[in-house]
Design a protein around this motif. Structure first.
Motif, PDB file in Angstrom:
ATOM      1  N   PHE A  15       0.837  -1.198   0.000  1.00  0.00           N
ATOM      2  CA  PHE A  15       0.000   0.000   0.000  1.00  0.00           C
ATOM      3  C   PHE A  15       0.876   1.254   0.000  1.00  0.00           C
ATOM      4  O   PHE A  15       0.648   2.194   0.747  1.00  0.00           O
ATOM      5  N   GLY A  19       0.103   0.925  -4.773  1.00  0.00           N
ATOM      6  CA  GLY A  19      -0.940   0.106  -4.171  1.00  0.00           C
ATOM      7  C   GLY A  19      -2.161   0.931  -3.789  1.00  0.00           C
ATOM      8  O   GLY A  19      -3.304   0.507  -3.993  1.00  0.00           O
ATOM      9  N   GLU A  20      -1.934   2.115  -3.240  1.00  0.00           N
ATOM     10  CA  GLU A  20      -3.045   2.987  -2.874  1.00  0.00           C
ATOM     11  C   GLU A  20      -3.819   3.438  -4.112  1.00  0.00           C
ATOM     12  O   GLU A  20      -5.059   3.466  -4.111  1.00  0.00           O
ATOM     13  N   ALA A  23      -5.952   0.449  -5.317  1.00  0.00           N
ATOM     14  CA  ALA A  23      -7.083   0.192  -4.421  1.00  0.00           C
ATOM     15  C   ALA A  23      -8.177   1.238  -4.617  1.00  0.00           C
ATOM     16  O   ALA A  23      -9.370   0.902  -4.699  1.00  0.00           O
ATOM     17  N   VAL A  40      -6.687  -5.755   1.049  1.00  0.00           N
ATOM     18  CA  VAL A  40      -5.413  -5.043   0.918  1.00  0.00           C
ATOM     19  C   VAL A  40      -4.574  -5.392   2.138  1.00  0.00           C
ATOM     20  O   VAL A  40      -5.056  -5.350   3.273  1.00  0.00           O
ATOM     21  N   ASN A  42      -0.697  -4.683   4.008  1.00  0.00           N
ATOM     22  CA  ASN A  42       0.500  -3.850   4.059  1.00  0.00           C
ATOM     23  C   ASN A  42       1.218  -4.129   5.373  1.00  0.00           C
ATOM     24  O   ASN A  42       0.590  -4.470   6.382  1.00  0.00           O
ATOM     25  N   LEU A  48      -3.345   1.824   6.275  1.00  0.00           N
ATOM     26  CA  LEU A  48      -4.547   1.153   5.801  1.00  0.00           C
ATOM     27  C   LEU A  48      -5.772   1.638   6.562  1.00  0.00           C
ATOM     28  O   LEU A  48      -6.822   1.902   5.974  1.00  0.00           O
ATOM     29  N   CYS A  76       4.767  -4.545  -3.612  1.00  0.00           N
ATOM     30  CA  CYS A  76       5.349  -4.375  -2.280  1.00  0.00           C
ATOM     31  C   CYS A  76       6.867  -4.485  -2.309  1.00  0.00           C
ATOM     32  O   CYS A  76       7.570  -3.488  -2.214  1.00  0.00           O
TER      33      CYS A  76
END
Length: 278
Positions: A15, A19-20, A23, A40, A42, A48, A76
């Motif tokens: 994340f 990743g953010e 999402a 999700v 992290n 998160l 990641c």
């Protein structure tokens, strides 16, 4: 609206900025694209909790099977690919956002075998690699002699391990930090060479040891990254491309790569038990 019977549940592992972005986009546009967010994960849970509903947060990655993801997207770290890649492929298609991890030929072989055994696809996003499918086709025909990928960035945009890591100052200009096999570069710059790793996977006849990677530090590149690809075939055939990817100072990933990654996810509908460049 997409048919609910074809909706793909996506798990995101990582994340950071990418990743953010993924999402948020799945939550915003997933219904029209046939996607829904399964979970999700992290390492740091604080971010998160600030951004996501608690139902979407996976606290323990070993419990990913409980969320029923059809596709797992890793954005990641290469360690996640090494530690969880095979487990992911036993249950879902797997998009490797850190393909530099596959410079480990033993790991690559295990993931290929697991994908084939379980009929799941190991997806490799093209990212900032322009012309990856054309490189793959040329390689499959036996027509690829050599391949070089050069990544030029402002020094603040590199995350390098010794001996490549160096102190720098504004105005120092252009310096070639590494030129050699992608296999040797991946452990030294795992967050900066995913484009090169994708090229090596697109050209299996050359592979990580046969594809040349070059990283260049240039203090003049304050607004974008430059990715150059030089392809050489037989009988004098050559193709050279240059991509300028807008990027802020300190950004490992250029802004155009975010959209490219989203486009890759839209392709991940299942392509059998094999490696697939998307």
């Amino acid at each position: 609206m997409a048919n609910t019977e074809t909706v793909i549940a996506v798990g995101i592992v990582g994340f950071g900025h990418l990743g953010e972005y993924l999402a948020e986009r799945i939550q915003r546009e997933g219904a029209s694209a046939g996607l829904q967010l399964a979970f999700v994960w992290n390492r740091s849970k604080e971010r998160l909790r600030e951004k996501l509903h608690s139902d979407l947060i996976l606290d323990d990655l070993t419990e990913f099977t409980q969320r029923g993801a059809d596709l797992i997207v890793e954005v990641c770290h290469p360690d996640i690919v090494r530690d969880f890649g095979e487990r992911f492929l036993c249950h879902a298609h797997f998009l490797v956002g850190s393909p530099s991890s596959l410079s480990d030929s033993t790991l690559e072989g295990r993931l290929r075998c697991t994908a084939e055994l379980h009929g799941k696809t190991l997806y490799v996003p093209s990212g900032a690699l322009w012309g990856g499918v054309d490189i793959q086709r040329l390689s499959e025909r036996g027509g690829l002699k050599s391949l070089l990928v050069r990544m030029s960035k402002h020094p603040s945009c590199f995350r390098l391990a010794p001996p490549l890591h160096h102190d720098w100052s504004e105005g120092e200009g252009r310096h070639v930090l590494f030129s050699g096999p992608v296999h040797d570069l991946c452990p030294l710059a795992p967050n900066n060479v995913n484009t090169m790793a994708a090229a090596a996977l697109a050209a299996p006849d050359l592979g990580f040891s046969g594809v040349t990677g070059e990283i260049v530090s240039d203090t003049e590149l304050s607004q974008y990254h430059i990715v150059e690809v030089e392809v050489t075939g037989h009988d004098g055939f050559t193709v050279t491309t240059m991509r300028r990817n807008p990027a802020q100072l300190g950004a490992v990933t250029g802004s155009a790569t975010y959209q490219s990654f989203w486009s890759s996810i839209l392709v991940c509908k299942g392509h059998g038990g094999r490696v697939f460049l998307c």
